[in-house]
Design a protein around this motif. Structure first.
Motif, PDB file in Angstrom:
ATOM      1  N   ARG A 192       1.676 -59.520  14.146  1.00  0.00           N
ATOM      2  CA  ARG A 192       2.041 -58.597  15.221  1.00  0.00           C
ATOM      3  C   ARG A 192       3.549 -58.339  15.221  1.00  0.00           C
ATOM      4  NH1 ARG A 192       2.453 -63.528  17.549  1.00  0.00           N
ATOM      5  NH2 ARG A 192       3.693 -63.806  19.456  1.00  0.00           N
ATOM      6  N   LYS A 193       4.326 -59.366  14.863  1.00  0.00           N
ATOM      7  CA  LYS A 193       5.782 -59.211  14.855  1.00  0.00           C
ATOM      8  C   LYS A 193       6.229 -58.285  13.724  1.00  0.00           C
ATOM      9  CE  LYS A 193       6.519 -63.737  16.971  1.00  0.00           C
ATOM     10  NZ  LYS A 193       7.117 -65.088  16.834  1.00  0.00           N
ATOM     11  N   ASP A 194       5.564 -58.404  12.577  1.00  0.00           N
ATOM     12  CA  ASP A 194       5.874 -57.501  11.461  1.00  0.00           C
ATOM     13  C   ASP A 194       5.490 -56.066  11.798  1.00  0.00           C
ATOM     14  OD1 ASP A 194       6.834 -59.599   9.899  1.00  0.00           O
ATOM     15  OD2 ASP A 194       4.878 -59.962   8.969  1.00  0.00           O
ATOM     16  N   VAL A 195       4.343 -55.886  12.445  1.00  0.00           N
ATOM     17  CA  VAL A 195       3.896 -54.532  12.793  1.00  0.00           C
ATOM     18  C   VAL A 195       4.834 -53.902  13.821  1.00  0.00           C
ATOM     19  CG1 VAL A 195       2.029 -53.159  13.824  1.00  0.00           C
ATOM     20  CG2 VAL A 195       1.501 -54.936  12.142  1.00  0.00           C
ATOM     21  N   LEU A 196       5.303 -54.687  14.772  1.00  0.00           N
ATOM     22  CA  LEU A 196       6.294 -54.160  15.719  1.00  0.00           C
ATOM     23  C   LEU A 196       7.537 -53.669  14.979  1.00  0.00           C
ATOM     24  CD1 LEU A 196       5.933 -56.835  18.536  1.00  0.00           C
ATOM     25  CD2 LEU A 196       5.555 -54.382  18.844  1.00  0.00           C
ATOM     26  N   ARG A 197       7.941 -54.410  13.966  1.00  0.00           N
ATOM     27  CA  ARG A 197       9.078 -53.980  13.146  1.00  0.00           C
ATOM     28  C   ARG A 197       8.744 -52.686  12.401  1.00  0.00           C
ATOM     29  NH1 ARG A 197      12.883 -56.513   9.643  1.00  0.00           N
ATOM     30  NH2 ARG A 197      14.211 -54.816   8.873  1.00  0.00           N
ATOM     31  N   TRP A 198       7.540 -52.606  11.836  1.00  0.00           N
ATOM     32  CA  TRP A 198       7.127 -51.401  11.129  1.00  0.00           C
ATOM     33  C   TRP A 198       7.060 -50.193  12.062  1.00  0.00           C
ATOM     34  CZ3 TRP A 198       7.783 -50.604   6.370  1.00  0.00           C
ATOM     35  CH2 TRP A 198       7.546 -51.566   5.390  1.00  0.00           C
ATOM     36  N   MET A 199       6.709 -50.407  13.307  1.00  0.00           N
ATOM     37  CA  MET A 199       6.676 -49.310  14.277  1.00  0.00           C
ATOM     38  C   MET A 199       8.075 -48.731  14.468  1.00  0.00           C
ATOM     39  SD  MET A 199       3.970 -51.264  16.749  1.00  0.00           S
ATOM     40  CE  MET A 199       4.125 -50.283  18.238  1.00  0.00           C
ATOM     41  N   ASP A 200       9.071 -49.597  14.529  1.00  0.00           N
ATOM     42  CA  ASP A 200      10.458 -49.124  14.612  1.00  0.00           C
ATOM     43  C   ASP A 200      10.841 -48.350  13.350  1.00  0.00           C
ATOM     44  OD1 ASP A 200      10.969 -50.150  17.137  1.00  0.00           O
ATOM     45  OD2 ASP A 200      11.689 -52.077  16.366  1.00  0.00           O
ATOM     46  N   VAL A 201      10.410 -48.859  12.192  1.00  0.00           N
ATOM     47  CA  VAL A 201      10.704 -48.181  10.931  1.00  0.00           C
ATOM     48  C   VAL A 201      10.062 -46.800  10.901  1.00  0.00           C
ATOM     49  CG1 VAL A 201      10.302 -48.228   8.432  1.00  0.00           C
ATOM     50  CG2 VAL A 201      11.030 -50.310   9.619  1.00  0.00           C
ATOM     51  N   ALA A 202       8.785 -46.719  11.299  1.00  0.00           N
ATOM     52  CA  ALA A 202       8.088 -45.436  11.311  1.00  0.00           C
ATOM     53  C   ALA A 202       8.773 -44.444  12.238  1.00  0.00           C
ATOM     54  CB  ALA A 202       6.637 -45.634  11.742  1.00  0.00           C
ATOM     55  N   ASP A 203       9.292 -44.929  13.355  1.00  0.00           N
ATOM     56  CA  ASP A 203      10.020 -44.061  14.278  1.00  0.00           C
ATOM     57  C   ASP A 203      11.319 -43.574  13.642  1.00  0.00           C
ATOM     58  OD1 ASP A 203      10.513 -42.968  17.030  1.00  0.00           O
ATOM     59  OD2 ASP A 203      12.215 -44.336  16.914  1.00  0.00           O
ATOM     60  N   SER A 204      12.012 -44.466  12.948  1.00  0.00           N
ATOM     61  CA  SER A 204      13.300 -44.096  12.353  1.00  0.00           C
ATOM     62  C   SER A 204      13.135 -43.152  11.167  1.00  0.00           C
ATOM     63  CB  SER A 204      14.052 -45.351  11.896  1.00  0.00           C
ATOM     64  OG  SER A 204      13.413 -45.950  10.783  1.00  0.00           O
ATOM     65  N   LEU A 205      11.977 -43.195  10.500  1.00  0.00           N
ATOM     66  CA  LEU A 205      11.753 -42.326   9.352  1.00  0.00           C
ATOM     67  C   LEU A 205      11.517 -40.878   9.753  1.00  0.00           C
ATOM     68  CD1 LEU A 205       9.432 -44.588   7.158  1.00  0.00           C
ATOM     69  CD2 LEU A 205      11.771 -43.878   6.629  1.00  0.00           C
ATOM     70  N   PHE A 206      11.200 -40.651  11.023  1.00  0.00           N
ATOM     71  CA  PHE A 206      10.935 -39.281  11.483  1.00  0.00           C
ATOM     72  C   PHE A 206      12.184 -38.420  11.389  1.00  0.00           C
ATOM     73  CE2 PHE A 206      10.993 -36.471  15.354  1.00  0.00           C
ATOM     74  CZ  PHE A 206      10.323 -35.421  14.747  1.00  0.00           C
ATOM     75  N   ALA A 207      13.212 -38.771  12.124  1.00  0.00           N
ATOM     76  CA  ALA A 207      14.475 -38.026  12.078  1.00  0.00           C
ATOM     77  C   ALA A 207      15.527 -38.805  12.864  1.00  0.00           C
ATOM     78  CB  ALA A 207      14.314 -36.631  12.673  1.00  0.00           C
ATOM     79  N   PRO A 208      16.737 -38.899  12.350  1.00  0.00           N
ATOM     80  CA  PRO A 208      17.804 -39.611  13.064  1.00  0.00           C
ATOM     81  C   PRO A 208      18.054 -38.994  14.438  1.00  0.00           C
ATOM     82  CG  PRO A 208      18.453 -39.120  10.799  1.00  0.00           C
ATOM     83  CD  PRO A 208      17.188 -38.360  11.056  1.00  0.00           C
ATOM     84  N   GLY A 209      18.127 -39.850  15.447  1.00  0.00           N
ATOM     85  CA  GLY A 209      18.425 -39.365  16.788  1.00  0.00           C
ATOM     86  C   GLY A 209      17.238 -38.837  17.550  1.00  0.00           C
ATOM     87  N   SER A 210      16.055 -38.804  16.914  1.00  0.00           N
ATOM     88  CA  SER A 210      14.844 -38.327  17.586  1.00  0.00           C
ATOM     89  C   SER A 210      13.792 -39.436  17.560  1.00  0.00           C
ATOM     90  CB  SER A 210      14.294 -37.077  16.898  1.00  0.00           C
ATOM     91  OG  SER A 210      15.233 -36.036  16.934  1.00  0.00           O
ATOM     92  N   HIS A 211      12.801 -39.303  18.412  1.00  0.00           N
ATOM     93  CA  HIS A 211      11.755 -40.316  18.470  1.00  0.00           C
ATOM     94  C   HIS A 211      10.385 -39.697  18.241  1.00  0.00           C
ATOM     95  CE1 HIS A 211      14.256 -43.686  19.601  1.00  0.00           C
ATOM     96  NE2 HIS A 211      14.844 -42.938  20.514  1.00  0.00           N
ATOM     97  N   THR A 212       9.475 -40.530  17.804  1.00  0.00           N
ATOM     98  CA  THR A 212       8.107 -40.100  17.544  1.00  0.00           C
ATOM     99  C   THR A 212       7.255 -40.227  18.808  1.00  0.00           C
ATOM    100  OG1 THR A 212       7.461 -42.330  16.896  1.00  0.00           O
ATOM    101  CG2 THR A 212       8.235 -40.871  15.154  1.00  0.00           C
ATOM    102  N   ASP A 213       6.026 -39.734  18.688  1.00  0.00           N
ATOM    103  CA  ASP A 213       4.953 -40.023  19.645  1.00  0.00           C
ATOM    104  C   ASP A 213       3.930 -40.825  18.863  1.00  0.00           C
ATOM    105  OD1 ASP A 213       5.948 -38.474  21.922  1.00  0.00           O
ATOM    106  OD2 ASP A 213       5.566 -36.735  20.653  1.00  0.00           O
TER     107      ASP A 213
END
Length: 336
Positions: free
Chosen positions: A150-171
């Motif tokens: 679960r801790k690794d997946v939480l980290r991956w969720m942050d990564v997936a959000d950051s891969l979208f676009a700098p300064g913006s967030h995903t849904d």
């Protein structure tokens, strides 16, 4: 003389019993947490072959993604130094909608490509598919059954959000199957970032203890005591977690975001009662699809159109999109 003989016999019986229990405990731990990962979870070529055989439409789709380099390897380093791997698929058009998809027991990211197809091809989402530890191209020495994962997946969720676009967030939605569903529920009980909106769990178990207890009885016709207690203790001693604490049921009770539960009525590997129990325990917004006639982890295979529609309808209600007028510009890539 008789007294000494009796003592020797008692000592021999005690030593033999201890040896049998120790050997059985170590075998159970190896069998449950180590054997499967080496045999299947790390064989990527065989995983692609399996998916193309069971989901023939994936072959052309994956080939088209690879031709335009849209199926990308992504690596991160965990806090403990482990190198972790995921596949990332950027959507054809600019969208903040992102799905993190979590694979099951002895599987890997490739074996979630059918659900990636649903999100990327049908719903036009960005998709990230992590290899959990001891699976695919990720480091690890045992299967963590979704608990420490679960801790690794939480980290991956942050990564997936950051891969979208700098300064913006995903849904974001997190969607898991089997052990991946247990991982998803374990994640759901942790504090969430604002960009995480909902979860989908498909045939997850109530706890590692409950799952192993059932399999001990079904596969080996053995009671939980004493082997399961000893194996749980040995796992805690060796790996730092135990079968009772690894409880999606406890975690899902803390979840405050919407969750869609999916469970086949003919599931005997993770019995349907577990899905019923988990659904009943979840507070707040929730939906449940009990899939008639479906065995373990085959609901999409059996009913792909209905599965897609159910997930789509759930997401339209709960994975609310960011204001599209404020999205960063990005050149479209060729459609897959």
């Amino acid at each position: 003389m008789k007294k000494k003989t009796h003592k020797r016999i008692a000592w021999s019986i005690s030593v033999t019993l201890l040896a049998v229990l120790t050997g059985s405990t170590l075998f159970l731990q190896w069998y449950a947490l180590e054997a499967g990962g080496n045999e299947r979870g790390q064989n990527m070529e065989a995983s692609y072959e399996f998916m193309f055989e069971h989901y023939p439409f994936l072959s052309h789709w994956v080939d088209s993604l690879q031709r335009v380099e849209a199926l990308r390897d992504t690596f991160i380093t965990a806090d403990d130094g482990a190198r972790l791997h995921a596949l990332y698929l950027r959507a054809d058009t600019v969208t903040p909608r992102t799905a993190v998809l979590v694979h099951g027991y002895t599987d890997n990211a490739v074996r979630m490509l059918h659900i990636a197809y649903l999100y990327h091809h049908d719903l036009r989402y960005n998709v990230l598919l992590p290899d959990l530890r001891f699976a695919g191209l990720s480091d690890g020495d045992h299967i963590q059954m979704g608990w420490k994962d679960r801790k690794d997946v939480l980290r991956w969720m942050d990564v997936a959000d950051s891969l979208f676009a700098p300064g913006s967030h995903t849904d974001m939605v997190v969607h898991g199957i089997s052990m991946g569903a247990a991982t998803t529920m374990n994640v759901s009980g942790e504090p969430q970032k604002p960009f995480v909106h909902c979860f989908v769990e498909d045939c997850g178990y109530t706890s590692v203890w409950d799952e192993y207890k059932g399999e001990l009885k079904k596969q080996f016709r053995l009671p939980a005591f004493p082997l399961l207690h000893l194996a749980s203790w040995a796992t805690d001693l060796r790996y730092g977690w135990n079968f009772r604490e690894a409880s999606p049921l406890k975690q899902v009770k803390k979840c405050r975001l919407p969750m869609l539960f999916i469970h086949g009525t003919e599931d005997t590997f993770v019995p349907t009662w577990m899905g019923d129990t988990l659904f009943a325990a979840k507070p707040g917004i929730k939906e449940y699809w009990r899939v008639e006639g479906a065995e373990h982890a085959v609901s999409y295979l059996k009913y792909p159109k209905e599965y897609t529609e159910r997930v789509k309808n759930f997401l339209e209600k709960y994975n609310n999109p960011t204001d599209m007028n404020n999205l960063p510009s990005r050149q479209k890539r060729p459609a897959s």
